[in-house]
Design an enzyme around this catalytic site. Structure first.
Site, PDB file in Angstrom:
ATOM      1  N   ARG A  33     -35.661  19.847  47.613  1.00  0.00           N
ATOM      2  CA  ARG A  33     -34.268  19.733  47.197  1.00  0.00           C
ATOM      3  C   ARG A  33     -33.885  21.011  46.450  1.00  0.00           C
ATOM      4  O   ARG A  33     -34.470  21.319  45.411  1.00  0.00           O
ATOM      5  CB  ARG A  33     -34.089  18.507  46.283  1.00  0.00           C
TER       6      ARG A  33
ATOM      7  N   HIS B 216     -24.371  22.069  42.092  1.00  0.00           N
ATOM      8  CA  HIS B 216     -25.245  21.819  40.943  1.00  0.00           C
ATOM      9  C   HIS B 216     -24.737  22.704  39.789  1.00  0.00           C
ATOM     10  O   HIS B 216     -25.432  23.611  39.346  1.00  0.00           O
ATOM     11  CB  HIS B 216     -26.697  22.090  41.305  1.00  0.00           C
TER      12      HIS B 216
ATOM     13  N   GLU C 261     -25.505  15.205  39.150  1.00  0.00           N
ATOM     14  CA  GLU C 261     -25.181  14.718  37.805  1.00  0.00           C
ATOM     15  C   GLU C 261     -23.753  15.026  37.358  1.00  0.00           C
ATOM     16  O   GLU C 261     -23.564  15.751  36.368  1.00  0.00           O
ATOM     17  CB  GLU C 261     -26.171  15.283  36.787  1.00  0.00           C
TER      18      GLU C 261
HETATM   19  C1  FCB Z   1     -31.062  17.712  34.725  1.00  0.00           C
HETATM   20  C2  FCB Z   1     -30.448  18.811  35.578  1.00  0.00           C
HETATM   21  C3  FCB Z   1     -31.443  19.856  36.018  1.00  0.00           C
HETATM   22  C4  FCB Z   1     -32.415  20.210  34.913  1.00  0.00           C
HETATM   23  C5  FCB Z   1     -33.026  18.963  34.325  1.00  0.00           C
HETATM   24  C6  FCB Z   1     -34.047  19.229  33.242  1.00  0.00           C
HETATM   25  O1  FCB Z   1     -30.078  17.123  33.945  1.00  0.00           O
HETATM   26  O2  FCB Z   1     -29.874  18.240  36.744  1.00  0.00           O
HETATM   27  O3  FCB Z   1     -30.731  20.977  36.470  1.00  0.00           O
HETATM   28  O4  FCB Z   1     -31.786  20.976  33.968  1.00  0.00           O
HETATM   29  O5  FCB Z   1     -32.027  18.140  33.810  1.00  0.00           O
END
Ligand code: FCB
Length: 440
Positions: free
Chosen positions: A82, A119, A160
């Site tokens: 990914r 992202h 996220e």
């Molecule tokens: C998540 C993020 C990723 C990384 C991890 C530790 O929240 O999606 O990019 O920073 O935390």
């Protein structure tokens, strides 16, 4: 050879279970001068924003060293990788060529490419406060699918959106650095709309294996007092339901839709486009209680005093170098809870991120972390949750957003002076653990 921690073999996961590792473009690629700027470049340039004063201009230089990184993936024996496609790079001349090469390299190594289309590295000229960004994202999805869709089968729209809204727009700890508190809600809605429009664009391009990577974690009330339970429920809405309810149920949690501009009802039809699977990023549970009337320092954030909840220290668990509590059993609780909450509306789940930050190459703590979380995941399977895959965050140490390079989440160590990659003990452990799985 690094000493390995002796652990009992993991239980068998079902045949076809997808094993992978995750990264994101901004955190590893570098080659910032070979693409358009993103909101993260601008944020990083502001003094004091990144704890160690670093930038992601070079990062792991994955842009130039991707063959070596794909070889590391092949050596690990994972089924899938990914990564994220940098939207500003795609907008730059020749930018898509890089992902074309990367995908070819992955296919040649028999590692399935699983791109995330966003992202957090938004092109600098765009803004999630603007509804138009949702339509622009659908165009971006169509462009990428057109180029890579002959080889990419599994897609992730957003990473996220909850953290991106909260950290980037409500609290100002991430790019673009706004502190809008609850006025950041349109950012949530526009990302959800962007997701739904992108699902339609991907389907139009022939995709039939589409998911999203949402952050989730159990919320534990500080006590049984009504004030604490209500505050925890409120926090649970923000973290666990603000995105999942619209996606899976086609509605916002009570009281939220009214706060949003525009024709929310018709947007919800787009947002709830059926998904083929649901990605869960899990790191830790959170203890929450009634507001205490004072600012709180939590996980590097300053939470204002006037929030309707307060986040409390979760005591009694080991913590990672980031100070995050290590609670594998909360992963079982989370997955069983999601299935209870959403029932048949929850598609098959894939853990799209799980991992920990520890220093050192002989990282026995990371082995214990992964071992514990994989057993907890297996318990969720035994309890009937349909989990189809697990991706470790992260393949290699990288630029951990506002923390800079101070947090090391990788299975592979990166020396930031020489950019040399060194597999850690956890890399060997995962490789060997995968060999004990029946796999296909
Ligand atoms: C998540 C993020 C990723 C990384 C991890 C530790 O929240 O999606 O990019 O920073 O935390």
């Amino acid at each position: 050879m690094i000493a390995r921690m002796a652990t009992n073999p993991l239980p068998q996961f079902p045949p076809g279970f997808l094993w992978g590792v995750s990264t994101s473009a901004h955190q590893i690629e570098g080659a910032a001068d070979e693409r358009d700027p993103s909101v993260w470049d601008a944020f990083t340039a502001e003094p004091g924003r990144i704890k160690d004063g670093s930038t992601a201009e070079v990062a792991c230089d994955h842009y130039h060293r991707y063959p070596e990184d794909v070889a590391l993936l092949a050596g690990l024996g994972v089924d899938a990788y990914r990564f994220s496609v940098s939207w500003p790079r795609v907008n730059s001349p020749g930018g898509l060529d890089f992902y074309d090469r990367l995908v070819d390299e992955l296919c040649a190594a028999d590692v399935r490419p699983v791109p995330t289309l966003f992202h957090w590295d938004l092109p600098l000229e765009l803004d999630w406060m603007s509804r138009d960004t949702a339509a622009r994202f659908a165009d971006h999805a169509a462009v990428v699918a057109e180029r890579l869709g002959d080889r990419v089968k599994k897609w992730i729209t957003l990473n996220e959106p909850a953290e991106h809204t909260l950290l980037g727009h409500a609290l100002g700890a991430h790019a673009p650095g706004r502190r809008l508190l609850f006025d950041a809600l349109p950012v949530a809605h526009h990302q959800l709309l962007a997701h739904g429009l992108a699902v339609r664009a991907l389907r139009a391009a022939g995709a039939d294996d589409i998911g999203i990577a949402n952050s989730h974690g159990p919320t534990w009330a500080a006590s049984r007092r009504t004030e604490d339970v209500e505050a925890a429920d409120f926090y649970d809405v923000l973290l666990n339901r603000l995105f999942a309810d619209p996606l899976l149920l086609g509605r916002y949690p009570e009281g939220i839709g009214e706060l949003l501009p525009g024709d929310v009802e018709s947007d919800l039809k787009v947002i709830a486009e059926p998904l083929d699977w649901y990605g869960v990023n899990y790191y830790q549970p959170t203890k929450v209680g009634a507001p205490e009337g004072a600012e709180i320092e939590f996980s590097g954030l300053t939470l204002p005093a006037d929030l309707p909840f307060s986040v409390r220290e979760l005591e009694g668990y080991p913590v990672t170098d980031f100070g995050w509590p290590v609670v594998p059993e909360a992963l079982t609780e989370l997955l069983v809870g999601l299935r209870e909450r959403y029932g048949d509306r929850l598609p098959p789940v894939v853990i799209t991120e799980n991992g920990c930050s520890y220093e050192g190459i002989d990282d026995q703590e990371r082995i214990a972390f992964l071992d514990g979380h994989l057993r907890a995941l297996h318990r969720a399977l035994e309890q009937g949750v349909d989990v189809r895959g697990y991706f470790v965050w992260s393949l290699m140490d990288n630029f951990e957003w506002a923390e800079g390079y101070a947090r090391r989440f990788g299975l592979v160590h990166v020396d930031y002076d020489t950019l040399e990659r060194t597999p850690k003990a956890s890399y060997a452990w995962l490789r060997d653990a995968l060999r004990t799985q029946a796999r296909r």
